[in-house]
Design an enzyme around this catalytic site. Structure first.
Site, PDB file in Angstrom:
ATOM      1  N   HIS A   1      36.577  -9.237 -45.294  1.00 31.26           N
ATOM      2  CA  HIS A   1      35.216  -9.681 -45.607  1.00 31.26           C
ATOM      3  C   HIS A   1      35.159 -10.592 -46.830  1.00 31.26           C
ATOM      4  CE1 HIS A   1      34.124  -5.958 -43.115  1.00 31.26           C
ATOM      5  NE2 HIS A   1      33.985  -7.032 -42.376  1.00 31.26           N
TER       6      HIS A   1
ATOM      7  N   ASP B   1      23.241 -14.644 -28.654  1.00 35.01           N
ATOM      8  CA  ASP B   1      24.494 -15.304 -28.322  1.00 35.01           C
ATOM      9  C   ASP B   1      24.792 -16.379 -29.370  1.00 35.01           C
ATOM     10  OD1 ASP B   1      26.503 -16.933 -27.306  1.00 35.01           O
ATOM     11  OD2 ASP B   1      25.805 -16.751 -25.239  1.00 35.01           O
ATOM     12  N   GLY B   2      25.828 -16.149 -30.162  1.00 32.60           N
ATOM     13  CA  GLY B   2      26.182 -17.078 -31.235  1.00 32.60           C
ATOM     14  C   GLY B   2      26.505 -18.469 -30.711  1.00 32.60           C
TER      15      GLY B   2
ATOM     16  N   ASP C   1      32.917 -14.649 -37.412  1.00 29.67           N
ATOM     17  CA  ASP C   1      33.551 -13.344 -37.575  1.00 29.67           C
ATOM     18  C   ASP C   1      33.566 -12.682 -36.205  1.00 29.67           C
ATOM     19  OD1 ASP C   1      34.379 -10.822 -38.239  1.00 29.67           O
ATOM     20  OD2 ASP C   1      32.623 -10.310 -39.428  1.00 29.67           O
ATOM     21  N   SER C   2      34.460 -13.157 -35.380  1.00 24.77           N
ATOM     22  CA  SER C   2      34.465 -12.734 -33.982  1.00 24.77           C
ATOM     23  C   SER C   2      35.615 -11.783 -33.689  1.00 24.77           C
ATOM     24  CB  SER C   2      34.623 -13.960 -33.088  1.00 24.77           C
ATOM     25  OG  SER C   2      35.923 -14.497 -33.240  1.00 24.77           O
ATOM     26  N   THR C   3      35.593 -11.227 -32.483  1.00 21.14           N
ATOM     27  CA  THR C   3      36.753 -10.507 -31.962  1.00 21.14           C
ATOM     28  C   THR C   3      37.776 -11.542 -31.481  1.00 21.14           C
ATOM     29  OG1 THR C   3      35.745 -10.434 -29.791  1.00 21.14           O
ATOM     30  CG2 THR C   3      35.350  -8.548 -31.228  1.00 21.14           C
TER      31      THR C   3
END
Lengths: 277, 277
Positions: free
Chosen positions: B63, B138-139, B156-158
């Site tokens: 972070h 939805d980004g 900051d995604s999977t």
């Protein structure tokens, strides 16, 4: 055995697990449990007392960072000692420095040397180099008997359990200081800040009482606990952070660069705090 | 369930394993399998589709390094967007920057936000801050509809599977560029160099075609594959490597420092090669 998963518990509650294609050798030596295995992810690996020592895939990180940081810091490293390191990886890196006239390796366990030559040939590749003197013996005693002899000493030991327990004491660092010449440098692996913060603190404190220049640096080693490995450097005169650019000569590496030589000493805040910086 | 070991296979043949005291929540959301668990080593943890997302013990690394590198690079980051990041950790770090007037978080999965607030309160601690606008959506679409709007965008995604697959495409980076102001900066996590070298290469190549300044930096995250995590930064004008010392203000961190801000861009040789540097 063949076709199983090996798990190293790096702490009581956390570990890494890997697929082993087959065991290559298992032996209780006079000093430790020695295991060689062919793994699916990391190639051939050496384990001592159930702990990962080295793997064909990621060994270059550890070996380069132990060897090149002090060797490029010292202006003329001619006589080098490696305590432990029977797999030969540190020796292989040292041999990339033409100024080194002699590198002595003292490992307490001859079986590590023997089976590394057999199953980790790309790591042990320079153990027969005529500039290398391989001795099977007690590194602690070797250091205790040496005086004003070495330019650089590298401690490539296991964790402070079993045969390596003496290698994490203030008496040992004092011995190293005596064994080094007046501008000598030593480096020792000193575990990781996530799971063994107290060890790092203690080693830094002990080394600082003996060496005027004491520094901590890190490298990413995926098969070692937390992936963030620490190295303690103690130096009588030369500072790794002020090495001039001209001193770096070209060598073939996969991890170390002259820029990383200095950046590796820039620590995350919580590690800096442990080092008392 | 309680008292078992959870194993994440980070590759087909390698993984990490940890003791779980008890499962806190398990739910197949509209987008992914969401699991919260109390672990013995890492505190409470969030898993999505069986992959570690964050843990109370090591979350600060990810972070801080996502947030502070672009925020200290941009001279006046007032309007910030976070795509993903429903646990709130990146938002918490952004809130340490008083110049930020508004931070918008767009996570596709409202359940991640909901259960992070419940089980990861120290991570989600700033989601109710009046400077924060939390949107469930939805980004990819949010980016597509934005123009010349943001100073900094953080992805900051999977991993590029499941709902995040669109977030690793050149079209997405082009959309980010359009959504950013003329001196905007974006950062995205981009996996690790040991197990996904091709992904890193591809992302670097794609981002370079769109952003004049494209850089890769790393951080040590023990619960992420290999422990060496990569971040790709694309910038239209400001270079993270030439930030002046005066621009750094005091903030409370456990990993990030102004020295590490620059050192994190000094890459191991094999990573540098992947980045095409």
């Amino acid at each position: 055995m063949a076709g199983f998963w090996f798990t190293e518990k790096q702490t009581e509650n956390f570990g890494i697990t890997m697929k082993v294609n087959r065991t290559l050798h298992t032996e209780q030596t006079d000093f430790q449990l020695l295991e060689m295995a062919e793994t699916a992810e990391w190639g051939n690996m050496l384990f001592l007392d159930g702990m990962v020592m080295t793997s064909e895939k990621d060994e270059f990180v550890y070996h380069e960072m132990v060897a090149h940081v002090p060797l490029f810091t010292h202006p003329n490293p001619e006589n080098v000692l490696v305590v432990g390191g029977g797999d030969g990886g540190v020796i292989r890196e040292i041999m990339k420095h033409p100024q080194v006239k002699k590198a002595t390796l003292v490992d307490i366990d001859g079986k590590v040397i023997e089976y590394s030559k057999k199953y980790l040939p790309t790591i042990a590749s320079e153990l027969e180099n005529p500039r290398v003197d391989v001795q099977v013996g007690d590194g602690f005693m070797h250091i205790a008997e040496a005086e004003n002899q070495y330019d650089v000493i590298m401690v490539d030991s296991t964790e402070p359990v079993g045969p390596a327990v003496n290698l994490f004491t203030k008496g040992f660092y004092a011995g190293i200081s005596k064994a080094l010449k007046e501008d000598g440098i030593f480096v020792a692996q000193s575990d990781n800040p996530w799971f063994t913060p107290d060890l790092i603190k203690q080693v830094q404190k002990d080394v600082k009482e003996i060496f005027p220049i004491t520094r901590l640096y890190t490298a990413n080693i995926p098969t070692y606990p937390s992936g963030l490995w620490c190295f303690t450097l103690g130096s009588k005169k030369h500072d790794p952070l002020t090495v001039e650019d001209a001193r770096f000569h070209e060598i073939d590496t996969k991890y170390y660069t002259k820029e990383l030589h200095k950046a590796a000493f820039v620590l995350p805040k919580f590690v800096k705090d442990l080092a008392g910086e």
